[in-house]
Write a protein that holds these residues in place. Sequence first.
Motif, mmCIF file in Angstrom:
data_model
loop_
_atom_site.group_PDB
_atom_site.id
_atom_site.type_symbol
_atom_site.label_atom_id
_atom_site.label_comp_id
_atom_site.label_asym_id
_atom_site.label_seq_id
_atom_site.Cartn_x
_atom_site.Cartn_y
_atom_site.Cartn_z
ATOM 1 N N ALA A 1 -4.554 8.274 -5.192
ATOM 2 C CA ALA A 1 -5.387 7.125 -5.563
ATOM 3 C C ALA A 1 -5.448 6.138 -4.400
ATOM 4 O O ALA A 1 -4.462 5.934 -3.697
ATOM 5 C CB ALA A 1 -4.829 6.432 -6.795
ATOM 6 N N SER A 2 -6.594 5.532 -4.203
ATOM 7 C CA SER A 2 -6.755 4.542 -3.138
ATOM 8 C C SER A 2 -5.928 3.302 -3.474
ATOM 9 O O SER A 2 -5.989 2.801 -4.607
ATOM 10 C CB SER A 2 -8.221 4.166 -2.987
ATOM 11 O OG SER A 2 -8.363 3.083 -2.090
ATOM 12 N N PRO A 3 -5.139 2.790 -2.515
ATOM 13 C CA PRO A 3 -4.322 1.596 -2.807
ATOM 14 C C PRO A 3 -5.146 0.337 -3.012
ATOM 15 O O PRO A 3 -4.679 -0.629 -3.596
ATOM 16 C CB PRO A 3 -3.430 1.480 -1.573
ATOM 17 C CG PRO A 3 -4.173 2.179 -0.494
ATOM 18 C CD PRO A 3 -4.922 3.283 -1.157
ATOM 19 N N ILE A 4 -6.373 0.324 -2.507
ATOM 20 C CA ILE A 4 -7.271 -0.825 -2.693
ATOM 21 C C ILE A 4 -8.482 -0.371 -3.491
ATOM 22 O O ILE A 4 -9.070 0.679 -3.214
ATOM 23 C CB ILE A 4 -7.729 -1.407 -1.339
ATOM 24 C CG1 ILE A 4 -6.518 -1.953 -0.562
ATOM 25 C CG2 ILE A 4 -8.762 -2.511 -1.530
ATOM 26 C CD1 ILE A 4 -6.865 -2.500 0.808
ATOM 27 N N PHE A 5 -8.841 -1.135 -4.500
ATOM 28 C CA PHE A 5 -10.054 -0.815 -5.248
ATOM 29 C C PHE A 5 -10.964 -2.034 -5.254
ATOM 30 O O PHE A 5 -10.531 -3.165 -5.015
ATOM 31 C CB PHE A 5 -9.718 -0.372 -6.672
ATOM 32 C CG PHE A 5 -9.464 -1.506 -7.625
ATOM 33 C CD1 PHE A 5 -10.450 -1.935 -8.504
ATOM 34 C CD2 PHE A 5 -8.230 -2.166 -7.652
ATOM 35 C CE1 PHE A 5 -10.221 -2.978 -9.383
ATOM 36 C CE2 PHE A 5 -7.991 -3.200 -8.529
ATOM 37 C CZ PHE A 5 -8.981 -3.608 -9.394
ATOM 38 N N LYS A 6 -12.220 -1.783 -5.486
ATOM 39 C CA LYS A 6 -13.172 -2.898 -5.544
ATOM 40 C C LYS A 6 -13.773 -2.974 -6.940
ATOM 41 O O LYS A 6 -14.102 -1.956 -7.546
ATOM 42 C CB LYS A 6 -14.254 -2.754 -4.478
ATOM 43 C CG LYS A 6 -15.039 -1.461 -4.508
ATOM 44 C CD LYS A 6 -15.999 -1.412 -3.325
ATOM 45 C CE LYS A 6 -16.815 -0.115 -3.334
ATOM 46 N NZ LYS A 6 -17.729 -0.028 -2.176
ATOM 47 N N HIS A 7 -13.876 -4.200 -7.401
ATOM 48 C CA HIS A 7 -14.440 -4.461 -8.724
ATOM 49 C C HIS A 7 -15.539 -5.487 -8.544
ATOM 50 O O HIS A 7 -15.311 -6.541 -7.954
ATOM 51 C CB HIS A 7 -13.351 -4.992 -9.664
ATOM 52 C CG HIS A 7 -13.762 -5.009 -11.097
ATOM 53 N ND1 HIS A 7 -14.191 -6.138 -11.742
ATOM 54 C CD2 HIS A 7 -13.806 -4.015 -12.018
ATOM 55 C CE1 HIS A 7 -14.476 -5.860 -13.005
ATOM 56 N NE2 HIS A 7 -14.248 -4.575 -13.201
ATOM 57 N N TYR A 8 -16.731 -5.209 -9.040
ATOM 58 C CA TYR A 8 -17.866 -6.092 -8.775
ATOM 59 C C TYR A 8 -17.790 -7.351 -9.632
ATOM 60 O O TYR A 8 -17.619 -7.297 -10.849
ATOM 61 C CB TYR A 8 -19.181 -5.353 -9.008
ATOM 62 C CG TYR A 8 -19.515 -4.450 -7.844
ATOM 63 C CD1 TYR A 8 -20.245 -4.924 -6.756
ATOM 64 C CD2 TYR A 8 -19.044 -3.137 -7.806
ATOM 65 C CE1 TYR A 8 -20.526 -4.109 -5.669
ATOM 66 C CE2 TYR A 8 -19.319 -2.313 -6.720
ATOM 67 C CZ TYR A 8 -20.056 -2.813 -5.656
ATOM 68 O OH TYR A 8 -20.313 -2.007 -4.571
ATOM 69 N N MET B 1 0.825 -1.215 0.000
ATOM 70 C CA MET B 1 0.000 0.000 0.000
ATOM 71 C C MET B 1 0.859 1.266 0.000
ATOM 72 O O MET B 1 0.538 2.239 -0.686
ATOM 73 C CB MET B 1 -0.940 -0.016 1.209
ATOM 74 C CG MET B 1 -2.102 -0.977 1.054
ATOM 75 S SD MET B 1 -3.404 -0.766 2.292
ATOM 76 C CE MET B 1 -2.565 -1.366 3.756
ATOM 77 N N ILE B 2 1.956 1.240 0.752
ATOM 78 C CA ILE B 2 2.866 2.391 0.762
ATOM 79 C C ILE B 2 3.455 2.604 -0.629
ATOM 80 O O ILE B 2 3.520 3.737 -1.135
ATOM 81 C CB ILE B 2 3.987 2.191 1.806
ATOM 82 C CG1 ILE B 2 3.397 2.218 3.220
ATOM 83 C CG2 ILE B 2 5.065 3.263 1.658
ATOM 84 C CD1 ILE B 2 4.380 1.815 4.306
ATOM 85 N N GLY B 3 3.877 1.528 -1.285
ATOM 86 C CA GLY B 3 4.441 1.616 -2.632
ATOM 87 C C GLY B 3 3.436 2.155 -3.633
ATOM 88 O O GLY B 3 3.780 2.978 -4.496
ATOM 89 N N ILE B 4 2.191 1.727 -3.542
ATOM 90 C CA ILE B 4 1.144 2.189 -4.466
ATOM 91 C C ILE B 4 0.871 3.670 -4.253
ATOM 92 O O ILE B 4 0.723 4.439 -5.220
ATOM 93 C CB ILE B 4 -0.149 1.364 -4.276
ATOM 94 C CG1 ILE B 4 0.079 -0.087 -4.733
ATOM 95 C CG2 ILE B 4 -1.303 1.981 -5.075
ATOM 96 C CD1 ILE B 4 -1.069 -1.017 -4.382
ATOM 97 N N MET B 5 0.810 4.104 -3.001
ATOM 98 C CA MET B 5 0.520 5.513 -2.702
ATOM 99 C C MET B 5 1.648 6.425 -3.163
ATOM 100 O O MET B 5 1.415 7.559 -3.568
ATOM 101 C CB MET B 5 0.270 5.689 -1.202
ATOM 102 C CG MET B 5 -1.075 5.118 -0.754
ATOM 103 S SD MET B 5 -1.512 5.507 0.967
ATOM 104 C CE MET B 5 -0.376 4.428 1.844
ATOM 105 N N ILE B 6 2.893 5.911 -3.132
ATOM 106 C CA ILE B 6 4.028 6.700 -3.625
ATOM 107 C C ILE B 6 3.970 6.830 -5.144
ATOM 108 O O ILE B 6 4.199 7.908 -5.702
ATOM 109 C CB ILE B 6 5.359 6.049 -3.191
ATOM 110 C CG1 ILE B 6 5.536 6.168 -1.667
ATOM 111 C CG2 ILE B 6 6.543 6.698 -3.908
ATOM 112 C CD1 ILE B 6 6.714 5.393 -1.131
ATOM 113 N N GLU B 7 3.640 5.714 -5.846
ATOM 114 C CA GLU B 7 3.610 5.730 -7.313
ATOM 115 C C GLU B 7 2.368 6.423 -7.857
ATOM 116 O O GLU B 7 2.414 7.062 -8.910
ATOM 117 C CB GLU B 7 3.692 4.303 -7.865
ATOM 118 C CG GLU B 7 3.846 4.259 -9.378
ATOM 119 C CD GLU B 7 4.061 2.857 -9.918
ATOM 120 O OE1 GLU B 7 4.436 2.717 -11.093
ATOM 121 O OE2 GLU B 7 3.857 1.881 -9.164
#
Length: 485
Positions: free
Chosen positions: A320-327, A310-316
């Motif tokens: 943007a939210s590090p977790i997303f939901k897909h139905y 999550m830290i890596g995603i937030m830096i890149e």
Amino acid sequence: MEADGKHCKCEFSRLNYISTKLLPIVIFAVEYIAVLIAEKLSLIIQHNLPGMNGQFYISDLYFYGIIPLVFIFFLYYTKVNERFILYWETLQRTFYAVLYSEIFCVVLLYLFKTSNYVSRAYVVIFFAMAFICLCISRQLLIKTCRRLNLMKEAVVFIGAGKTTQKIIDFTRNNNCFGINVAGLFDETPKIKDITEKYHIFRDLEETKDYIQRYKIRTVIIAVPSMEKERLLNLIEDLQPIVRNLMFVPNIVGMPVFNLEVKRLYENNMVLLGIKNNLAKKTNRRIKRVFDIVFSLATMVIILPVSIIVMIGIMIESPGASPIFKHYRVGKGGKLFPCYKFRSMVPNAQEKLKAYLQKNPEAQQEWQANFKLKNDPRITKIGKFIRKTSIDELPQFINVLKGEMSWVGPRPIIKDEVHYYGKNIQDYYSVLPGITGMWQVNGRSETSYDERVKLDVWYIRNWSVWIDIVLLIKTFKIVICKKGAY
């Protein structure tokens, strides 16, 4: 017989014939030694546990005689050393053989008071040691025999088609005692791979003489479409002269993992029963308990890795939210939010639409699999977490919520429902899984039709052992980074 130009040579030899005869003795010796090692290791561990002070002992008669013989009996009883058996099924049978043996030995020790007392610690330790030692010793024996080309059963096949090829491949690709193709009989062989590699006898009338001449003990009739009367005639001719006669019935494609055979002896008839394990509430509850326990046990690994990702995603991708939901489509056809780590750019849909419009080949790939090998939407960290399947770790939340299982069919989107056809009811009957048959059989490299078949096979053949096996195989595939993109 294997073809070598215009010449043919037997794959089986006198040395192999003798070694096959000796196989039961070799197996007995290996299992006996494995049990002794397990006993000794268990005593060493138990004696070094705090508070034990070396009080527990077993008499030599039981240690060197009765206990090993009990284990060898139950290993024989559960048919651990069959040739036509999956490696993972061997583990299952070994587990039950060790369980039955332990129970029997504990009862003997208690009833006949051959020990000062039965140590509960020793019972638990010995169970683990016996299982491990027997599994390792068996694998060492198989690998040694394969390397030296020994202990292979000479087998004559009647039929040189796809069924024969699958049986040969099975014995080569699984860690079981192998076979030697001692002869192939087929009046009209069609499979090129077989006709190029083996000499085919086209006169079935020669079969009986050939078997008696070379003292063949095992014959497999691998022609599921053979007429009943002809099959019966073959069985009547061959059964008196061989030890093992097997035939493939015309049930190819049916779920056979949970197949049960009911014998109606008086009427000379058999009933084939196909169990649907996940149709039972008890089994569904067992699977649910397994999911919860496994989720809680793996949180020690999942949480630290998740925080780093999550830290890596937030830096890149700032903001943007590090977790997303897909139905996705879940049990009963209901949609549920499937959680994943973000592996794509925030404007992923717009970028995909523009990319597909410019690239017709990518459009066809997307329509076939709903995946792209070179997806322009994926970020740098996204490539890594997808390759290692780390992007799916948040789905353990779905598991705890009861929306998914650790093992099950691949969670699909609404647009994919029509691909399942009549099999969609199978999909609707269970929870989709984080991993499953598709994951351990090529993952993104499998075609959609293959995925559907794998999902349906899993649903109809489910067992706790299959779930355990698939989780272990998934871990291995993730480490190797095979098939994902």
